[in-house]
Design a protein around this motif. Structure first.
Motif, PDB file in Angstrom:
ATOM      1  N   PRO A 135       2.775  30.196 -46.095  1.00 45.24           N
ATOM      2  CA  PRO A 135       2.216  31.803 -44.577  1.00 45.24           C
ATOM      3  C   PRO A 135       2.850  32.863 -45.139  1.00 45.24           C
ATOM      4  O   PRO A 135       4.114  33.049 -46.770  1.00 45.24           O
ATOM      5  CB  PRO A 135       2.532  31.349 -43.734  1.00 45.24           C
ATOM      6  N   THR A 136       2.779  33.999 -45.366  1.00 47.37           N
ATOM      7  CA  THR A 136       3.426  35.487 -45.837  1.00 47.37           C
ATOM      8  C   THR A 136       3.214  36.173 -44.784  1.00 47.37           C
ATOM      9  O   THR A 136       2.667  36.200 -44.263  1.00 47.37           O
ATOM     10  CB  THR A 136       2.349  35.975 -47.130  1.00 47.37           C
ATOM     11  N   MET A 137       3.661  37.216 -44.980  1.00 46.46           N
ATOM     12  CA  MET A 137       4.595  38.383 -44.185  1.00 46.46           C
ATOM     13  C   MET A 137       2.558  39.047 -43.773  1.00 46.46           C
ATOM     14  O   MET A 137       3.056  39.543 -42.713  1.00 46.46           O
ATOM     15  CB  MET A 137       5.052  39.070 -45.021  1.00 46.46           C
ATOM     16  N   GLU A 216       6.223  39.343 -58.795  1.00 47.03           N
ATOM     17  CA  GLU A 216       7.822  38.907 -58.689  1.00 47.03           C
ATOM     18  C   GLU A 216       7.686  37.709 -57.566  1.00 47.03           C
ATOM     19  O   GLU A 216       7.294  37.412 -56.734  1.00 47.03           O
ATOM     20  CB  GLU A 216       8.602  39.477 -58.891  1.00 47.03           C
ATOM     21  N   GLY A 217       8.874  37.130 -57.745  1.00 45.86           N
ATOM     22  CA  GLY A 217       8.957  35.593 -56.802  1.00 45.86           C
ATOM     23  C   GLY A 217       9.216  36.891 -55.152  1.00 45.86           C
ATOM     24  O   GLY A 217       8.110  35.416 -54.663  1.00 45.86           O
ATOM     25  N   ASP A 218       9.756  37.429 -55.516  1.00 46.62           N
ATOM     26  CA  ASP A 218       9.940  37.895 -53.822  1.00 46.62           C
ATOM     27  C   ASP A 218       8.549  38.498 -53.357  1.00 46.62           C
ATOM     28  O   ASP A 218       8.336  38.587 -52.164  1.00 46.62           O
ATOM     29  CB  ASP A 218      10.704  38.941 -53.624  1.00 46.62           C
ATOM     30  N   LEU A 220       5.577  36.353 -52.986  1.00 46.62           N
ATOM     31  CA  LEU A 220       5.374  35.544 -52.618  1.00 46.62           C
ATOM     32  C   LEU A 220       5.290  35.343 -51.208  1.00 46.62           C
ATOM     33  O   LEU A 220       4.019  35.781 -50.358  1.00 46.62           O
ATOM     34  CB  LEU A 220       5.991  33.984 -53.280  1.00 46.62           C
ATOM     35  N   ALA A 221       6.479  35.891 -50.395  1.00 51.12           N
ATOM     36  CA  ALA A 221       6.825  35.912 -48.912  1.00 51.12           C
ATOM     37  C   ALA A 221       6.967  37.161 -48.940  1.00 51.12           C
ATOM     38  O   ALA A 221       5.088  36.872 -47.673  1.00 51.12           O
ATOM     39  CB  ALA A 221       8.225  35.248 -48.829  1.00 51.12           C
ATOM     40  N   ALA A 238       9.288  26.812 -57.624  1.00 49.09           N
ATOM     41  CA  ALA A 238       8.644  28.469 -56.960  1.00 49.09           C
ATOM     42  C   ALA A 238       8.228  28.199 -55.304  1.00 49.09           C
ATOM     43  O   ALA A 238       8.784  27.887 -53.820  1.00 49.09           O
ATOM     44  CB  ALA A 238       7.687  29.033 -57.342  1.00 49.09           C
ATOM     45  N   ILE A 242      11.036  27.466 -51.942  1.00 44.06           N
ATOM     46  CA  ILE A 242      10.642  27.823 -50.168  1.00 44.06           C
ATOM     47  C   ILE A 242      10.209  26.844 -49.441  1.00 44.06           C
ATOM     48  O   ILE A 242      10.980  27.334 -47.860  1.00 44.06           O
ATOM     49  CB  ILE A 242       8.689  28.831 -50.542  1.00 44.06           C
TER      50      ILE A 242
ATOM     51  N   VAL B 237      11.740  33.468 -61.412  1.00 40.09           N
ATOM     52  CA  VAL B 237      11.098  33.695 -60.445  1.00 40.09           C
ATOM     53  C   VAL B 237      11.258  32.188 -58.568  1.00 40.09           C
ATOM     54  O   VAL B 237      11.398  32.962 -57.955  1.00 40.09           O
ATOM     55  CB  VAL B 237       9.908  32.598 -60.238  1.00 40.09           C
ATOM     56  N   LYS B 240      13.634  34.821 -56.347  1.00 38.67           N
ATOM     57  CA  LYS B 240      13.172  35.258 -56.202  1.00 38.67           C
ATOM     58  C   LYS B 240      12.461  34.928 -55.184  1.00 38.67           C
ATOM     59  O   LYS B 240      12.469  35.595 -53.827  1.00 38.67           O
ATOM     60  CB  LYS B 240      12.782  36.242 -56.787  1.00 38.67           C
ATOM     61  N   SER B 241      11.877  34.226 -54.752  1.00 39.68           N
ATOM     62  CA  SER B 241      11.163  33.407 -54.044  1.00 39.68           C
ATOM     63  C   SER B 241      11.599  33.292 -52.947  1.00 39.68           C
ATOM     64  O   SER B 241      11.406  32.842 -51.268  1.00 39.68           O
ATOM     65  CB  SER B 241      10.169  31.921 -54.446  1.00 39.68           C
ATOM     66  N   GLY B 244      12.792  36.117 -51.062  1.00 43.89           N
ATOM     67  CA  GLY B 244      11.804  36.435 -49.969  1.00 43.89           C
ATOM     68  C   GLY B 244      11.641  35.450 -49.048  1.00 43.89           C
ATOM     69  O   GLY B 244      11.305  36.108 -47.857  1.00 43.89           O
ATOM     70  N   THR B 245      11.787  34.673 -48.986  1.00 43.54           N
ATOM     71  CA  THR B 245      11.507  33.385 -47.564  1.00 43.54           C
ATOM     72  C   THR B 245      12.895  34.016 -47.160  1.00 43.54           C
ATOM     73  O   THR B 245      12.302  34.033 -45.471  1.00 43.54           O
ATOM     74  CB  THR B 245      11.791  31.453 -48.258  1.00 43.54           C
ATOM     75  N   LEU B 248      11.244  36.933 -45.305  1.00 49.05           N
ATOM     76  CA  LEU B 248      10.253  36.745 -44.280  1.00 49.05           C
ATOM     77  C   LEU B 248      10.590  35.636 -42.925  1.00 49.05           C
ATOM     78  O   LEU B 248      10.037  35.749 -41.560  1.00 49.05           O
ATOM     79  CB  LEU B 248       9.669  35.494 -45.180  1.00 49.05           C
TER      80      LEU B 248
END
Lengths: 349, 349
Positions: A135-137, A216-218, A220-221, A238, A242, B237, B240-241, B244-245, B248
């Motif tokens: 799931p993502t934003m 980048e990593g962020d 993903l979300a 990664a 998460i 990565v 930042k993952s 980001g999570t 989210l």
């Protein structure tokens, strides 16, 4: 193969098999009445289990398997000694045409080794990859590779991009998926040779959808792109990062609500909302990693999942069969063969 | 250097500089009354800003700098043309002994290049690394490298382990830190050559604390070990993952509470608890990445942070100075030099 859609199940794979597999198949049966199930495993255990689910039993076959691949077995052991195992026979059913796809919650390395050996890698693909969606934003995205290929060169990454593109169209229903390469920055000069070369190739490629460049990593979300492409080492770390963070946040949230009386009352009132949140990030909803790049559909369920999670893994298999994932991928790869640098055989091992 | 502790600040680095830097220093001053500040930047802008903070002004010096390193400047440009920049002069102050540590929210690549050039890499270390700490289910852990070294060999990873060990003792206050190498599985045979070789070396190493072996992505949130060691690509990565999570999940949480009247009431009652949760995962609390392995303390703040976040980055610098991070690291490296495979000069570039 008779009419309808047949899914072969490794009934003995997973921490809670075979019960979880049978219950999961029954949930899937209610969602997909057109599907028949082929259970591979210990007949003496499966027969009594299926008796509790007469509707499932009516659309299922049990195929006895003498042995089980253990979680600690090495892929090479499984290949050599696992010919009569429930996992191997379930894969063989796809190869022989008795089933359209196989689902297993067993040993990942063994499943990949056997699926590769039996189903073979698709023409134009050097190495299969493991893909999964999350799931993502924005909605949902797919990432690959998640651990099948620890070291990857540019050709591998380009091939993963094609596979991910097919996945996004087939399972996520995105008509023109956007694709990004995971990197440590978005500028063209960032990263190591493999990602920079892969980006150069993908910029010229004529895939359905758009090549976004580096992400980048962020991202993903955020769901910045539909398809996240990376090597199996980075992708594995990664995705697990998460998953771990989602659990941590849930734990912190429970702790916060438990700390004061008003908060507890607030929790009671907010419970439906919190349950909705929990459902939204429930890893069981996103269960079902796909082995992409083989001449057949093979889905790996989390080993520790329950029947609900296993039913979702079956759902991924059904989506892929019904939307012609294998045919789409073969067609896209034929197109990709005209792109310099993406040609099979140039990849280092 | 006069008595007390002096921190030099790149007053022009970051999205909200110089206001944010001055305000951040004032927050830090209240926490650390023993600290003096050296502001490097545009005197015409800094003087009026400091007038609003008389207590801060009393323990601060302004050193004029003509130029500013921009966020888009390449490290090589910054090195060549940035001699009179606020960032460079702030680093020079550590080299000359006028300051004990430098903090900047500016361009990461430029800061690393200039800090390496001015402060030099510590004896025994091939490459500096970027480290940062983050909240876990258990307490707090540190991870490195976070992006300074995209491709790493076993020696690099071993050296990162030593640096992380010092960080955990110095900043996190863990007397005998446990260390893990990020990998795609915990078994000895998993991963690529660099992680397997590094693990073999670390098993024999005599670091304070314990070498745990391989850890996976979900161990980050669990806090399975105090020190997570990985290459700069994977670490960047992964971190930042996670960031980001966290965002989210916060977004999903707000959406859930916004969806129904009872949930909104529950939210009001639970607000203190939710605020506590927010504070717990607030990235500003964990602001301050450390350039480890240099002959001086250099802290990189997030470019987009506010005064509260910047004050925390200053706090990391103060902790490192007061707990003798540089001396500890030099001593540990002398010990490490006796371990086969960890000797400087054997690392590939």
């Amino acid at each position: 193969m008779s009419a309808g859609l047949a899914i072969s199940l490794d009934a003995m794979g997973g921490d809670h098999a075979p019960d979880m597999v049978v219950r999961g198949a029954d949930i899937a049966r209610q969602r997909f009445p057109q599907v028949r199930f082929l259970f591979f495993g210990d007949e003496a255990r499966l027969k009594p289990l299926l008796k509790d689910f007469p509707a499932l039993a009516a659309t299922s076959e049990i195929h006895h398997a003498d042995t089980v691949i253990k979680m600690e077995d090495k892929p090479s052991q499984a290949l050599r000694g696992g010919r009569g195992s429930s996992m191997r026979l379930a894969i063989d059913a796809v190869q022989s045409g008795s089933a359209h796809a196989v689902v297993s919650a067993g040993n990942t390395g063994a499943l990949m080794a056997m699926a590769k050996f039996v189903l073979k890698t698709m023409p134009g693909i050097d190495r299969p990859a493991i893909a999964s969606f999350f799931p993502t934003m924005r909605s949902e995205s797919v990432m690959l590779d998640l651990g099948a290929n620890i070291v990857c060169d540019a050709s591998n990454l380009v091939q993963f991009a094609v596979m991910g593109n097919v996945f996004a169209r087939t399972v996520l229903g995105v008509r023109e998926p956007s694709t990004g390469l995971l990197n440590v920055g978005s500028e063209e000069l960032k990263g190591h040779d493999a990602v920079r070369e892969a980006a150069a190739i993908l910029r010229q490629a004529n895939l359905p959808g758009r090549f976004h460049g580096f992400v980048e990593g962020d991202d993903l979300a955020k769901g910045t792109v539909d398809v996240f492409v990376t090597d199996g080492f980075t992708g594995n770390v990664a995705l697990k990062s998460i998953e771990g963070t989602v659990k941590l946040y849930g734990y912190f949230l429970r702790q916060s609500f438990g700390s004061a009386l008003l908060a507890k009352l607030g929790y009671l009132l907010a419970r439906p909302a919190l349950n909705a949140l929990r459902a939204r990030v429930d890893p069981r909803r996103y269960n079902g990693a796909i082995f992409m790049g083989l001449n057949g559909i093979c889905i790996k369920s989390h080993g520790g999942t329950d029947a609900f999670g296993f039913a979702n893994a079956i759902g991924v298999a059904v989506d892929m069969v019904q939307n012609g994932a294998i045919e789409n991928m073969k067609r896209d790869f034929d197109q990709m063969m005209t792109i310099p640098g993406a040609v099979t055989g140039t990849a280092a091992v």
